[in-house]
Scaffold this motif. Structure first.
Motif, short mmCIF file in Angstrom:
data_model
loop_
_atom_site.label_atom_id
_atom_site.label_comp_id
_atom_site.label_asym_id
_atom_site.label_seq_id
_atom_site.Cartn_x
_atom_site.Cartn_y
_atom_site.Cartn_z
N ASN A 119 7.37 39.88 -77.17
CA ASN A 119 6.83 38.60 -76.69
C ASN A 119 7.85 37.47 -76.65
O ASN A 119 7.61 36.44 -76.03
N GLN B 200 10.17 39.82 -69.41
CA GLN B 200 8.75 40.15 -69.60
C GLN B 200 8.15 40.60 -68.27
O GLN B 200 7.34 41.53 -68.23
N ASP C 90 3.63 42.53 -79.43
CA ASP C 90 4.19 42.28 -80.76
C ASP C 90 4.79 43.57 -81.32
O ASP C 90 4.74 44.63 -80.66
N THR D 221 2.21 37.53 -83.17
CA THR D 221 2.33 36.98 -81.81
C THR D 221 1.22 37.52 -80.90
O THR D 221 0.70 36.79 -80.06
N GLU D 222 0.85 38.79 -81.06
CA GLU D 222 -0.20 39.35 -80.20
C GLU D 222 -1.54 38.67 -80.49
O GLU D 222 -2.29 38.31 -79.57
N ILE E 5 7.05 33.22 -76.31
CA ILE E 5 5.64 33.62 -76.23
C ILE E 5 4.84 32.75 -75.26
O ILE E 5 3.80 33.16 -74.74
N ARG F 126 3.70 34.32 -71.82
CA ARG F 126 2.48 35.14 -71.78
C ARG F 126 1.23 34.29 -71.88
O ARG F 126 0.22 34.54 -71.23
#
Ligand code: 13P
Ligand code: SF4
Length: 343
Positions: free
Chosen positions: A50, A57, A65, A240-241, A263, A266
């Motif tokens: 991320n 990405q 993550d 992070t997820e 991050i 996303r």
């Protein structure tokens, strides 16, 4: 319109952080097309953390993550794993796939947590208590994993510590902040290794308090590698997820994100109509010398689209590990994946 790439002096390396984004869009698109063709040619899968730059990405097959990346690596049928993250993540992919080719854009992409815990030092500490049950955060070397009983990520650390044998003395390495947070959540005492993530400990409570005052409607989302005084100000503390999921499902429209700024890409993609503010790492009274006050991991940001293309072209640099480390480090990672999958 000024073409920034044209404006750079001759010989400027446009892959360096200060020039990121200065590549003309057509060149970025051509690089991405080249990478996709190489992926088909080698039956490769691109796994990206991320924190990678947006353009990496965008060409990846999976962005996530550390836990998601390990799960993807464990289940892939690709012949070549291209790991866009840092060294210990590529090592994990290799440990789970010793027969596959694992490549990474830049071998020098390390991690301050990994550096803080040399395997011989850990072995010395373990020798002081035969009842230690060693729980290693995945941000450590393969040699440290080989000395550990189980691996955790920030996404499953709480669950795995709760599942740890009750009659053992828990030793948590190498992140003291994540370890402290897990102790708070589980009530389970642990001996903590004194390591930290240099990027996350830069966030200070004063800055977060000012962000709260300036944006009272915003939710403050903090990574557990941050200091306790910062975690205590959070609406949510998570990997992070889980941060992405939290922001997607929360009714709030504005978020202050206290982790590495990669991050945000996303979040913007997956949460249209919401606003993300990157928590500054410096107080307004302590301005850094450059213009950016967001937190960036200097290791994660070593990877560029050019280096990704080159590593796929040459299938190098390759991740290789000694056979004994490969064998010993596998069981604690598999234990993590197994406990993680439990309901
Ligand atoms: P996660 O993405 O697993 O939360 O980890 C953050 C990190 O610092 C990875 O190096
Ligand atoms: Fe390591 Fe911190 Fe960078 Fe993650 S953000 S790779 S923990 S230095």
């Amino acid at each position: 319109m000024i073409d920034l790439a044209e404006a750079q002096p001759r010989g400027t390396d446009l892959t360096q952080p200060q020039f990121r984004g200065a590549r003309p869009p057509a060149q970025t698109a051509a690089l991405a097309a080249e990478i996709r063709a190489l992926k088909r040619q080698h039956n490769a899968v691109i796994l990206a953390h991320n924190y990678q730059v947006p353009e990496i990405q965008d060409v990846a097959d999976f962005v996530g993550d550390s836990l998601g990346l390990a799960q993807q690596a464990a289940g892939t049928s690709a012949d070549v794993i291209v790991f866009c993250g840092v060294h210990f993540m590529a090592e994990t992919a290799k440990i789970l796939n010793p027969g596959k080719v694992v490549i990474l854009p830049d071998l020098a992409a390390g991690c301050s947590l990994e550096e803080s815990c040399p395997a011989p030092e850990l072995a010395k500490l373990q020798a002081t208590n035969p009842n230690f049950y060693t729980i290693a955060y995945i941000n450590c070397s393969a040699a440290v994993k080989a000395l550990s009983d189980v691996i955790v990520t920030s996404g499953n650390a709480e669950k795995i510590v709760r599942a740890a044998p009750k009659d053992r003395d828990l030793l948590f390495v190498p992140d003291e902040n994540l370890g402290q947070w897990v102790m708070e959540q589980t009530g389970r005492p642990m001996t903590l290794w004194r390591g930290n993530c240099y990027a996350h400990v830069e966030f200070q409570a004063g800055v977060i308090r000012r962000a709260r005052a300036a944006y009272p409607d915003a939710k403050i989302v903090v990574h557990p590698e941050s200091l306790r005084e910062v975690r205590n100000l959070a609406d949510a503390v998570c990997s992070t997820e889980k941060m992405v999921t939290y922001c997607r499902t929360s009714p709030a429209k504005r978020f202050v994100i206290v982790t590495e700024s990669g991050i945000i890409h996303r979040m913007q993609k997956e949460c249209p109509g919401k606003e993300f503010l990157c928590a500054p790492v410096y107080d307004v009274m302590r301005m850094p010398t450059d213009n950016c006050r967001c937190s960036e991991c200097r290791y994660m940001k070593l990877n560029t689209l050019e280096k990704l293309r080159d590593c796929m072209k040459h299938l190098a640099p390759r991740l290789e590990l000694p056979a004994d480390i490969l064998a010993k480090a596998r069981a604690p990672i598999e234990r993590m994946l197994e406990i993680s999958a439990r309901h």
